[in-house]
Design an enzyme around this catalytic site. Structure first.
Site, short mmCIF file in Angstrom:
data_model
loop_
_atom_site.label_atom_id
_atom_site.label_comp_id
_atom_site.label_asym_id
_atom_site.label_seq_id
_atom_site.Cartn_x
_atom_site.Cartn_y
_atom_site.Cartn_z
N SER A 1 0.85 -1.19 0.00
CA SER A 1 0.00 0.00 0.00
C SER A 1 0.89 1.24 0.00
O SER A 1 2.01 1.20 0.53
CB SER A 1 -0.87 0.03 1.25
OG SER A 1 -1.52 1.29 1.37
N TYR B 1 -1.30 -0.64 10.30
CA TYR B 1 -1.44 -1.05 8.89
C TYR B 1 -0.22 -0.61 8.10
O TYR B 1 0.37 -1.39 7.34
CB TYR B 1 -2.71 -0.40 8.32
CG TYR B 1 -2.98 -0.65 6.86
CD1 TYR B 1 -3.56 -1.85 6.44
CD2 TYR B 1 -2.71 0.32 5.89
CE1 TYR B 1 -3.84 -2.08 5.10
CE2 TYR B 1 -2.98 0.09 4.54
CZ TYR B 1 -3.55 -1.10 4.16
OH TYR B 1 -3.83 -1.33 2.84
P1 NDP Z 1 -11.42 -6.25 0.29
O1 NDP Z 1 -11.75 -6.20 1.75
O2 NDP Z 1 -12.31 -5.60 -0.68
O3 NDP Z 1 -11.17 -7.79 -0.12
C1 NDP Z 1 -10.31 -8.56 0.67
C2 NDP Z 1 -10.28 -9.98 0.20
O4 NDP Z 1 -9.38 -10.72 1.05
C3 NDP Z 1 -11.62 -10.69 0.33
O5 NDP Z 1 -11.70 -11.69 -0.64
C4 NDP Z 1 -11.55 -11.30 1.73
O6 NDP Z 1 -12.45 -12.40 1.85
C5 NDP Z 1 -10.08 -11.72 1.77
N1 NDP Z 1 -9.54 -11.78 3.13
C6 NDP Z 1 -9.55 -10.80 4.08
N2 NDP Z 1 -9.00 -11.25 5.22
C7 NDP Z 1 -8.61 -12.53 4.98
C8 NDP Z 1 -7.99 -13.54 5.77
N3 NDP Z 1 -7.65 -13.33 7.06
N4 NDP Z 1 -7.76 -14.75 5.22
C9 NDP Z 1 -8.11 -14.99 3.93
N5 NDP Z 1 -8.69 -14.08 3.15
C10 NDP Z 1 -8.94 -12.87 3.66
O7 NDP Z 1 -9.93 -5.60 0.20
P2 NDP Z 1 -9.17 -4.91 -1.03
O8 NDP Z 1 -9.41 -5.64 -2.28
O9 NDP Z 1 -9.40 -3.46 -0.97
O10 NDP Z 1 -7.66 -5.13 -0.53
C11 NDP Z 1 -6.82 -6.16 -1.02
C12 NDP Z 1 -5.38 -5.80 -0.65
O11 NDP Z 1 -5.07 -4.54 -1.21
C13 NDP Z 1 -5.14 -5.68 0.86
O12 NDP Z 1 -3.89 -6.22 1.19
C14 NDP Z 1 -5.15 -4.18 1.09
O13 NDP Z 1 -4.38 -3.81 2.20
C15 NDP Z 1 -4.53 -3.69 -0.21
N6 NDP Z 1 -4.81 -2.29 -0.51
C16 NDP Z 1 -6.08 -1.84 -0.74
C17 NDP Z 1 -6.30 -0.50 -1.02
C18 NDP Z 1 -7.66 0.06 -1.29
O14 NDP Z 1 -7.78 1.28 -1.38
N7 NDP Z 1 -8.69 -0.75 -1.45
C19 NDP Z 1 -5.19 0.46 -1.05
C20 NDP Z 1 -3.90 -0.13 -0.83
C21 NDP Z 1 -3.73 -1.45 -0.57
P3 NDP Z 1 -13.02 -12.89 3.32
O15 NDP Z 1 -13.48 -11.63 4.02
O16 NDP Z 1 -14.10 -13.86 3.02
O17 NDP Z 1 -11.86 -13.52 4.02
#
Ligand code: NDP
Length: 256
Positions: free
Chosen positions: A145, A158
Protein backbone atom coordinates in the site's frame (compact mmCIF):
# COMPACT_ATOMS: atom_id res chain seq x y z
CA UNK A 1 7.91 -18.88 -24.98
CA UNK A 2 5.33 -16.13 -25.49
CA UNK A 3 6.56 -13.07 -23.56
CA UNK A 4 3.04 -11.68 -23.23
CA UNK A 5 1.20 -14.79 -22.04
CA UNK A 6 0.78 -16.77 -18.82
CA UNK A 7 -0.43 -19.90 -20.61
CA UNK A 8 0.57 -23.02 -18.72
CA UNK A 9 1.38 -21.12 -15.53
CA UNK A 10 -0.13 -21.80 -12.11
CA UNK A 11 -1.00 -19.18 -9.50
CA UNK A 12 -2.09 -18.85 -5.89
CA UNK A 13 -3.95 -15.59 -5.15
CA UNK A 14 -5.08 -15.00 -1.56
CA UNK A 15 -8.32 -13.09 -0.98
CA UNK A 16 -9.81 -13.59 -4.44
CA UNK A 17 -13.52 -13.23 -3.64
CA UNK A 18 -13.65 -9.43 -3.59
CA UNK A 19 -11.97 -6.21 -4.58
CA UNK A 20 -8.40 -6.25 -5.86
CA UNK A 21 -7.92 -10.02 -5.41
CA UNK A 22 -11.02 -10.77 -7.48
CA UNK A 23 -9.68 -8.60 -10.32
CA UNK A 24 -6.26 -10.30 -10.07
CA UNK A 25 -7.80 -13.77 -10.49
CA UNK A 26 -9.69 -12.62 -13.60
CA UNK A 27 -6.67 -10.84 -15.09
CA UNK A 28 -4.34 -13.84 -14.65
CA UNK A 29 -7.00 -16.24 -15.95
CA UNK A 30 -7.52 -13.99 -18.98
CA UNK A 31 -3.81 -14.33 -19.78
CA UNK A 32 -3.96 -18.12 -19.59
CA UNK A 33 -2.99 -19.02 -16.01
CA UNK A 34 -4.65 -21.66 -13.82
CA UNK A 35 -5.47 -20.27 -10.39
CA UNK A 36 -6.21 -21.33 -6.83
CA UNK A 37 -7.65 -18.74 -4.47
CA UNK A 38 -8.84 -18.54 -0.86
CA UNK A 39 -10.89 -16.44 1.54
CA UNK A 40 -12.61 -16.93 4.90
CA UNK A 41 -16.24 -16.86 3.71
CA UNK A 42 -17.15 -20.21 2.12
CA UNK A 43 -20.46 -19.04 0.60
CA UNK A 44 -18.70 -16.23 -1.24
CA UNK A 45 -15.96 -18.59 -2.47
CA UNK A 46 -18.56 -20.97 -3.90
CA UNK A 47 -20.35 -18.05 -5.57
CA UNK A 48 -17.28 -16.67 -7.36
CA UNK A 49 -16.04 -20.15 -8.34
CA UNK A 50 -19.45 -20.89 -9.86
CA UNK A 51 -19.34 -17.66 -11.91
CA UNK A 52 -15.77 -18.24 -13.06
CA UNK A 53 -16.48 -21.82 -14.06
CA UNK A 54 -19.41 -20.54 -16.19
CA UNK A 55 -16.98 -18.13 -17.86
CA UNK A 56 -14.57 -21.01 -18.47
CA UNK A 57 -11.86 -19.67 -16.12
CA UNK A 58 -9.80 -22.50 -14.58
CA UNK A 59 -10.08 -21.43 -10.93
CA UNK A 60 -10.29 -23.55 -7.77
CA UNK A 61 -10.61 -22.30 -4.22
CA UNK A 62 -10.60 -23.17 -0.57
CA UNK A 63 -11.50 -21.70 2.78
CA UNK A 64 -8.46 -20.33 4.57
CA UNK A 65 -7.94 -17.62 7.16
CA UNK A 66 -4.42 -16.52 6.27
CA UNK A 67 -3.88 -15.10 9.76
CA UNK A 68 -3.81 -18.67 11.17
CA UNK A 69 -0.55 -20.62 10.82
CA UNK A 70 -2.11 -24.10 10.57
CA UNK A 71 -4.58 -22.90 7.91
CA UNK A 72 -1.71 -21.47 5.85
CA UNK A 73 0.07 -24.82 5.99
CA UNK A 74 -3.10 -26.63 4.90
CA UNK A 75 -3.64 -24.15 2.04
CA UNK A 76 -0.19 -24.68 0.57
CA UNK A 77 -0.54 -28.48 0.94
CA UNK A 78 -3.75 -28.25 -1.11
CA UNK A 79 -2.07 -26.04 -3.71
CA UNK A 80 0.85 -28.45 -3.92
CA UNK A 81 -1.45 -31.39 -4.53
CA UNK A 82 -3.60 -29.55 -7.12
CA UNK A 83 -0.58 -28.19 -9.04
CA UNK A 84 1.64 -31.27 -8.51
CA UNK A 85 4.32 -29.65 -6.37
CA UNK A 86 4.89 -26.66 -8.65
CA UNK A 87 3.73 -23.06 -8.55
CA UNK A 88 4.70 -20.20 -10.88
CA UNK A 89 2.94 -17.28 -9.20
CA UNK A 90 2.12 -16.39 -5.60
CA UNK A 91 0.11 -13.19 -5.11
CA UNK A 92 -0.11 -12.17 -1.45
CA UNK A 93 -3.22 -9.99 -1.60
CA UNK A 94 -5.42 -10.79 1.44
CA UNK A 95 -5.18 -7.97 3.92
CA UNK A 96 -7.27 -5.56 5.92
CA UNK A 97 -7.20 -2.33 7.89
CA UNK A 98 -8.48 -0.85 11.13
CA UNK A 99 -8.47 2.95 11.02
CA UNK A 100 -7.58 4.39 14.42
CA UNK A 101 -5.26 6.94 15.96
CA UNK A 102 -2.12 5.32 17.43
CA UNK A 103 -3.26 6.29 20.92
CA UNK A 104 -6.46 4.23 20.45
CA UNK A 105 -4.90 1.02 19.05
CA UNK A 106 -5.22 -2.08 21.27
CA UNK A 107 -2.96 -5.12 21.62
CA UNK A 108 -5.63 -7.10 19.75
CA UNK A 109 -5.60 -4.60 16.83
CA UNK A 110 -1.82 -4.97 16.69
CA UNK A 111 -1.68 -8.77 16.59
CA UNK A 112 -4.71 -9.02 14.27
CA UNK A 113 -3.19 -6.69 11.66
CA UNK A 114 0.34 -8.07 12.00
CA UNK A 115 -0.81 -11.68 11.52
CA UNK A 116 -3.36 -10.92 8.76
CA UNK A 117 -1.24 -8.55 6.70
CA UNK A 118 2.39 -9.35 7.42
CA UNK A 119 2.99 -12.71 9.10
CA UNK A 120 0.66 -14.36 6.56
CA UNK A 121 2.63 -12.89 3.65
CA UNK A 122 6.00 -13.90 5.10
CA UNK A 123 5.02 -17.43 6.12
CA UNK A 124 3.14 -18.16 2.88
CA UNK A 125 6.29 -17.18 0.97
CA UNK A 126 8.31 -19.62 3.10
CA UNK A 127 5.75 -22.36 2.44
CA UNK A 128 5.45 -21.58 -1.28
CA UNK A 129 9.21 -21.33 -1.83
CA UNK A 130 9.84 -25.02 -2.66
CA UNK A 131 6.91 -24.99 -5.11
CA UNK A 132 8.02 -21.73 -6.76
CA UNK A 133 11.56 -23.09 -7.06
CA UNK A 134 10.34 -26.40 -8.51
CA UNK A 135 8.43 -24.56 -11.26
CA UNK A 136 11.74 -23.24 -12.63
CA UNK A 137 10.17 -19.81 -13.13
CA UNK A 138 8.66 -18.29 -9.99
CA UNK A 139 7.06 -14.94 -9.18
CA UNK A 140 5.96 -13.43 -5.90
CA UNK A 141 3.81 -10.29 -5.97
CA UNK A 142 2.83 -8.61 -2.71
CA UNK A 143 -0.09 -6.20 -2.58
CA UNK A 144 1.31 -3.58 -0.26
CA UNK A 145 0.00 0.00 0.00
CA UNK A 146 1.11 3.60 -0.42
CA UNK A 147 0.45 3.70 3.35
CA UNK A 148 3.73 1.77 3.66
CA UNK A 149 5.53 4.48 1.66
CA UNK A 150 4.25 7.73 3.17
CA UNK A 151 2.31 8.68 6.31
CA UNK A 152 -1.43 8.30 5.80
CA UNK A 153 -3.64 9.36 8.74
CA UNK A 154 -5.03 6.89 11.32
CA UNK A 155 -3.36 3.71 10.15
CA UNK A 156 0.02 3.36 11.86
CA UNK A 157 -0.17 -0.43 12.43
CA UNK A 158 -1.44 -1.05 8.89
CA UNK A 159 1.36 1.18 7.59
CA UNK A 160 3.94 -0.81 9.56
CA UNK A 161 2.69 -4.11 8.06
CA UNK A 162 2.94 -2.66 4.56
CA UNK A 163 6.35 -1.09 5.23
CA UNK A 164 7.54 -4.51 6.38
CA UNK A 165 6.22 -6.08 3.17
CA UNK A 166 8.06 -3.47 1.11
CA UNK A 167 11.29 -4.39 2.88
CA UNK A 168 10.98 -8.21 2.56
CA UNK A 169 10.28 -7.65 -1.15
CA UNK A 170 13.96 -6.65 -1.38
CA UNK A 171 15.33 -9.36 0.94
CA UNK A 172 13.48 -12.23 -0.74
CA UNK A 173 14.33 -10.88 -4.21
CA UNK A 174 18.02 -11.19 -3.28
CA UNK A 175 17.82 -14.51 -1.40
CA UNK A 176 15.74 -16.30 -4.02
CA UNK A 177 17.13 -14.85 -7.25
CA UNK A 178 19.32 -17.96 -7.49
CA UNK A 179 16.13 -20.07 -7.56
CA UNK A 180 14.82 -17.99 -10.48
CA UNK A 181 12.11 -16.44 -8.31
CA UNK A 182 11.40 -12.73 -8.83
CA UNK A 183 9.78 -10.81 -5.96
CA UNK A 184 8.00 -7.49 -6.38
CA UNK A 185 5.45 -5.43 -4.54
CA UNK A 186 2.64 -3.18 -5.73
CA UNK A 187 1.65 -0.25 -3.55
CA UNK A 188 -1.87 0.80 -4.56
CA UNK A 189 -3.31 4.21 -3.78
CA UNK A 190 -7.03 4.52 -2.99
CA UNK A 191 -8.86 1.75 -4.90
CA UNK A 192 -12.65 1.33 -5.06
CA UNK A 193 -13.28 -1.98 -3.21
CA UNK A 194 -15.54 -3.27 -0.40
CA UNK A 195 -12.67 -2.57 2.06
CA UNK A 196 -13.02 1.18 1.62
CA UNK A 197 -16.81 1.34 1.02
CA UNK A 198 -17.34 3.18 4.32
CA UNK A 199 -14.68 5.83 3.68
CA UNK A 200 -15.90 6.31 0.09
CA UNK A 201 -19.28 7.48 1.43
CA UNK A 202 -17.52 10.44 3.05
CA UNK A 203 -17.65 12.80 0.06
CA UNK A 204 -15.61 15.47 1.84
CA UNK A 205 -12.79 12.98 2.47
CA UNK A 206 -12.82 11.68 -1.12
CA UNK A 207 -12.70 15.26 -2.45
CA UNK A 208 -9.80 16.16 -0.14
CA UNK A 209 -7.94 12.93 -1.04
CA UNK A 210 -8.39 13.14 -4.80
CA UNK A 211 -7.36 16.81 -4.76
CA UNK A 212 -3.87 15.53 -3.83
CA UNK A 213 -3.85 12.84 -6.56
CA UNK A 214 -2.33 14.23 -9.78
CA UNK A 215 -4.79 12.10 -11.82
CA UNK A 216 -7.62 13.58 -9.62
CA UNK A 217 -9.53 10.33 -9.03
CA UNK A 218 -9.48 7.08 -7.08
CA UNK A 219 -8.40 3.84 -8.81
CA UNK A 220 -10.19 0.69 -9.95
CA UNK A 221 -9.20 -2.90 -9.04
CA UNK A 222 -8.37 -3.53 -12.72
CA UNK A 223 -5.71 -0.82 -12.56
CA UNK A 224 -3.88 -2.93 -9.95
CA UNK A 225 -4.49 -6.39 -11.43
CA UNK A 226 -2.95 -5.31 -14.74
CA UNK A 227 0.30 -4.42 -12.94
CA UNK A 228 0.30 -7.80 -11.15
CA UNK A 229 -0.09 -9.56 -14.50
CA UNK A 230 2.70 -7.53 -16.08
CA UNK A 231 5.13 -8.35 -13.27
CA UNK A 232 4.41 -12.08 -13.68
CA UNK A 233 4.91 -12.11 -17.46
CA UNK A 234 8.18 -13.28 -19.02
CA UNK A 235 8.22 -9.73 -20.49
CA UNK A 236 9.09 -8.44 -16.98
CA UNK A 237 11.98 -10.91 -16.57
CA UNK A 238 14.55 -8.27 -15.50
CA UNK A 239 12.37 -6.69 -12.76
CA UNK A 240 12.87 -7.88 -9.19
CA UNK A 241 12.91 -6.38 -5.69
CA UNK A 242 10.79 -3.37 -6.69
CA UNK A 243 7.97 -1.58 -4.92
CA UNK A 244 5.79 -0.12 -7.65
CA UNK A 245 3.27 2.55 -6.67
CA UNK A 246 0.05 2.39 -8.70
CA UNK A 247 -1.52 5.41 -7.11
CA UNK A 248 -2.47 8.11 -9.63
CA UNK A 249 0.76 9.83 -8.63
CA UNK A 250 -0.14 10.71 -5.03
CA UNK A 251 3.25 9.61 -3.61
CA UNK A 252 5.20 11.86 -5.99
CA UNK A 253 3.01 14.93 -5.58
CA UNK A 254 4.84 17.84 -4.03
CA UNK A 255 2.54 20.78 -4.62
CA UNK A 256 -0.01 20.12 -7.42
P1 NDP B 1 -11.42 -6.25 0.29
O1 NDP B 1 -11.75 -6.20 1.75
O2 NDP B 1 -12.31 -5.60 -0.68
O3 NDP B 1 -11.17 -7.79 -0.12
C1 NDP B 1 -10.31 -8.56 0.67
C2 NDP B 1 -10.28 -9.98 0.20
O4 NDP B 1 -9.38 -10.72 1.05
C3 NDP B 1 -11.62 -10.69 0.33
O5 NDP B 1 -11.70 -11.69 -0.64
C4 NDP B 1 -11.55 -11.30 1.73
O6 NDP B 1 -12.45 -12.40 1.85
C5 NDP B 1 -10.08 -11.72 1.77
N1 NDP B 1 -9.54 -11.78 3.13
C6 NDP B 1 -9.55 -10.80 4.08
N2 NDP B 1 -9.00 -11.25 5.22
C7 NDP B 1 -8.61 -12.53 4.98
C8 NDP B 1 -7.99 -13.54 5.77
N3 NDP B 1 -7.65 -13.33 7.06
N4 NDP B 1 -7.76 -14.75 5.22
C9 NDP B 1 -8.11 -14.99 3.93
N5 NDP B 1 -8.69 -14.08 3.15
C10 NDP B 1 -8.94 -12.87 3.66
O7 NDP B 1 -9.93 -5.60 0.20
P2 NDP B 1 -9.17 -4.91 -1.03
O8 NDP B 1 -9.41 -5.64 -2.28
O9 NDP B 1 -9.40 -3.46 -0.97
O10 NDP B 1 -7.66 -5.13 -0.53
C11 NDP B 1 -6.82 -6.16 -1.02
C12 NDP B 1 -5.38 -5.80 -0.65
O11 NDP B 1 -5.07 -4.54 -1.21
C13 NDP B 1 -5.14 -5.68 0.86
O12 NDP B 1 -3.89 -6.22 1.19
C14 NDP B 1 -5.15 -4.18 1.09
O13 NDP B 1 -4.38 -3.81 2.20
C15 NDP B 1 -4.53 -3.69 -0.21
N6 NDP B 1 -4.81 -2.29 -0.51
C16 NDP B 1 -6.08 -1.84 -0.74
C17 NDP B 1 -6.30 -0.50 -1.02
C18 NDP B 1 -7.66 0.06 -1.29
O14 NDP B 1 -7.78 1.28 -1.38
N7 NDP B 1 -8.69 -0.75 -1.45
C19 NDP B 1 -5.19 0.46 -1.05
C20 NDP B 1 -3.90 -0.13 -0.83
C21 NDP B 1 -3.73 -1.45 -0.57
P3 NDP B 1 -13.02 -12.89 3.32
O15 NDP B 1 -13.48 -11.63 4.02
O16 NDP B 1 -14.10 -13.86 3.02
O17 NDP B 1 -11.86 -13.52 4.02
Amino acid sequence: ENRWSLTGMTALVTGGTKGIGHAIVEELAGLGATIHTCARNETEINQVLHNWNLLGFPVTGSVCDVSVRAQREKLVEEVSSIFKGKLNIFVSNAGTNIMKQATECTAEDFSFLMSTNFESAYHLCQLAHPLLKASGQGNIVFISSVAGVFAFPACSIYAATKGAINQITKNLACEWAKDNIRTNSIAPGFIKTPLVEGIMEDEEFVREFTSRVPLRRVGEPKEISSVVAFLCLPAASYITGQVICADGGITINGFF
